[in-house]
Design an enzyme around this catalytic site. Structure first.
Site, short mmCIF file in Angstrom:
data_model
loop_
_atom_site.label_atom_id
_atom_site.label_comp_id
_atom_site.label_asym_id
_atom_site.label_seq_id
_atom_site.Cartn_x
_atom_site.Cartn_y
_atom_site.Cartn_z
N GLU A 182 0.80 -1.08 -0.16
CA GLU A 182 -0.32 0.04 -0.50
C GLU A 182 0.55 1.12 -0.20
O GLU A 182 0.58 2.14 0.89
CB GLU A 182 -0.84 -0.53 1.12
N GLU A 374 -5.27 -7.84 -1.08
CA GLU A 374 -5.87 -7.60 0.33
C GLU A 374 -7.94 -7.19 -0.18
O GLU A 374 -8.04 -6.58 -1.09
CB GLU A 374 -4.86 -6.84 0.78
C1 BG6 Z 1 -4.43 -3.11 5.25
C2 BG6 Z 1 -2.92 -3.55 5.14
O1 BG6 Z 1 -4.08 -1.64 5.05
O2 BG6 Z 1 -5.50 -3.10 5.25
C3 BG6 Z 1 -2.87 -4.08 7.01
O3 BG6 Z 1 -1.94 -3.45 4.44
C4 BG6 Z 1 -3.95 -3.98 7.32
O4 BG6 Z 1 -1.85 -4.06 7.03
C5 BG6 Z 1 -5.56 -4.38 6.61
O5 BG6 Z 1 -4.64 -4.84 8.50
C6 BG6 Z 1 -6.71 -4.31 7.23
O6 BG6 Z 1 -6.97 -2.56 8.02
P1 BG6 Z 1 -7.54 -2.66 9.89
O7 BG6 Z 1 -6.26 -1.91 10.12
O8 BG6 Z 1 -8.12 -3.49 10.32
O9 BG6 Z 1 -6.09 -3.95 10.06
#
Ligand code: BG6
Length: 476
Positions: A182, A374
């Site tokens: 990201e 993701e």
């Molecule tokens: C993304 C990241 O921003 O979102 C992850 O690459 C992160 O590292 C994921 O865990 C979800 O966000 P969060 O804050 O719910 O863990």
């Protein structure tokens, strides 16, 4: 409705990151990283934003990365569970400070290399392809205190040396690589994104865009190195994705949404097209950024990525007149609340069609294969008296997003694979909680670090297993 199928060689799996899963924060010679000094609790956000300096450990604070879910010692058990679901790809990251504890050494820490070699071999044993991020929100802390992290040009060399060491050490084991997780989060969460802390009164935009330039040159350089070491290597960039919708059809709102999208796509424009976009000059002028570009940088930037990877949790909304009262910050990026969407327990808008929109936008713009690395629903889970975890809400979220991917494939978008986020419960990056769970596998641990760390299959585990077994045909 979709009439396309997922390609036969589609990669199905899930994703984690070293700093949110491994724990063992000082084991076998590992050095401290930025995330190791980000505590759970009220100081977390100001530290992540670079507003409060944190470069030492405070015994009154709790640091979730120190033990996390102890993946470092339990990876065999965990990978066996992923294999049981039928994973063909597993995304994780290498903790830079396991390989170079301080970040600026020339000789790598052999114990760190050995850990990852063993872990990738474990994946291969089950026919699982590793997809590896070189830097996922964890810069070695020494590079922050000694050089100011990515504000220094020296980081290009340190990162290139680290990346080359990994490409050589894991040649033949890993062929899918991502440079920076990201990368655009550097603008929104500068310390966790890139190890940046600010001095009183300095132009933060200057610091951020100069750091971005260094990361972009480093990313292109290691893309070239990876291809030189093995032409089979496939290198991707990684965007925190999700389009900005104009809040209304008022032209000023449409223009603001376009500008907000550009702010994030700026990075991918360079990594996927090989040069700064035309609008960069205007951004620099408005933000009074005087970018220091060295001779040869623009040549290096021409080494573009092989594929564009991205995360997608939610779409965003923008208006010329942002009403502060009505904002949310799904995945750190500030947005207006969209009245048409349901939200998660953490206020992130749920918008599967937004995924199809994002995929079409990215492919129209870059004409490169995409990889959704993701996506998922952070939610609280309840363990029933009989030990079951019936996470139907998670299944519903994932089902709709997989349908959206299928629709995008029917639109003609080449999608290499899907790694849903946090396939095994892990520490949330934004809040540091364990209670914000994404996994198919439950981990017994709470926000304060209590629990047995025992792993339990959730209902979604069996559901996803069937999705993979039918190559995305059975989604019920
Ligand atoms: C993304 C990241 O921003 O979102 C992850 O690459 C992160 O590292 C994921 O865990 C979800 O966000 P969060 O804050 O719910 O863990």
């Amino acid at each position: 409705m979709a009439d396309a199928k997922f390609p036969d060689d589609f990669l199905w799996g899930g994703a984690i990151a070293a700093n949110q899963a491994e724990g063992a924060y000082l084991a076998d010679g590992k050095g401290l990283t930025t995330v190791d000094v980000i505590p759970h609790g009220k100081n977390r956000m100001p530290i992540k934003l670079g507003l409060i300096e944190s470069v030492t450990l405070d015994e009154n604070e709790y640091y979730p990365s120190h033990q996390a879910i102890d993946f470092y010692h339990r990876y065999k058990e965990d990978i066996a569970l992923l294999a049981e679901m039928g994973f063909t790809v597993f995304r994780t990251s290498i903790a830079w400070s396991r390989i170079f504890p301080k970040g600026d050494e020339r000789q790598p820490n052999q114990a760190g290399l050995q850990f990852y070699r063993d872990m990738f071999l474990e994946c291969k044993k089950y026919g699982i392809e590793p997809l590896v991020t070189l830097c996922h929100f964890d810069v070695p802390l020494h590079l922050v205190t000694e050089y100011g992290s990515w504000r220094s040009r020296k980081m290009i060399d340190f990162f290139a040396h680290y990346a080359k060491t990994c490409f050589e050490a894991f040649d033949g084991l890993v062929k899918y690589w991502l440079t920076f997780n990201e990368i655009n989060i550097l603008l929104h969460s500068p310390f966790s994104g890139a190890g940046l802390q600010f001095k009183e009164g300095e132009n933060k935009e200057q610091v951020k865009y100069q750091a971005a330039h260094h990361e972009l040159v480093a990313s292109a350089l290691v893309t070239r190195i990876a291809h030189e070491i093995n032409p089979e290597n496939q290198i991707g960039c990684m965007l925190a994705g999700g389009n900005f919708y104009p809040y209304s059809c008022k032209p000023e709102d449409v223009w603001t949404a376009l500008e907000k999208d550009r702010e994030n796509l700026f990075f991918i424009d360079v990594q996927a097209r090989g040069a700064y976009p035309a609008y960069a000059a205007k951004i620099f002028r408005e933000k009074q950024v005087a970018l220091e570009v060295e001779e040869g940088d623009n040549e290096i930037l021409k080494h573009t990525v092989d594929f564009v990877s991205f995360s997608y949790y939610a779409s965003r909304c923008a208006a010329a007149d942002m009403n502060e009262k009505n904002t949310s910050a799904a995945n750190v990026v500030k947005s207006l609340k969209n009245p048409y969407l349901q939200v998660s327990d953490w206020g992130w808008g749920i918008d599967p069609l937004g995924l199809r929109i994002a995929m079409n936008t990215l492919h129209d713009r870059y004409q490169k294969p995409l990889f959704l690395v993701e996506n998922g629903l952070g939610a609280k889970d309840t363990v029933e008296a009989n030990g079951e975890i019936n996470d139907d809400y998670r299944i519903a979220y994932l089902r709709e997003h997989i349908k959206a991917m299928k629709d995008a494939i029917a639109d003609g978008i080449p999608l290499m694979g899907y790694t849903s986020w946090g396939c095994i419960d892990l520490v949330a990056a934004s809040t540091g909680e364990m209670g914000k769970r994404y996994g198919f596998i439950y981990v017994d641990r709470d926000d304060a670090g209590h629990g047995t760390l025992q792993r339990t299959r959730k209902k979604s585990f069996y559901w996803y297993k069937k999705v993979i077994a039918t190559n995305g045909e059975s989604l019920d």
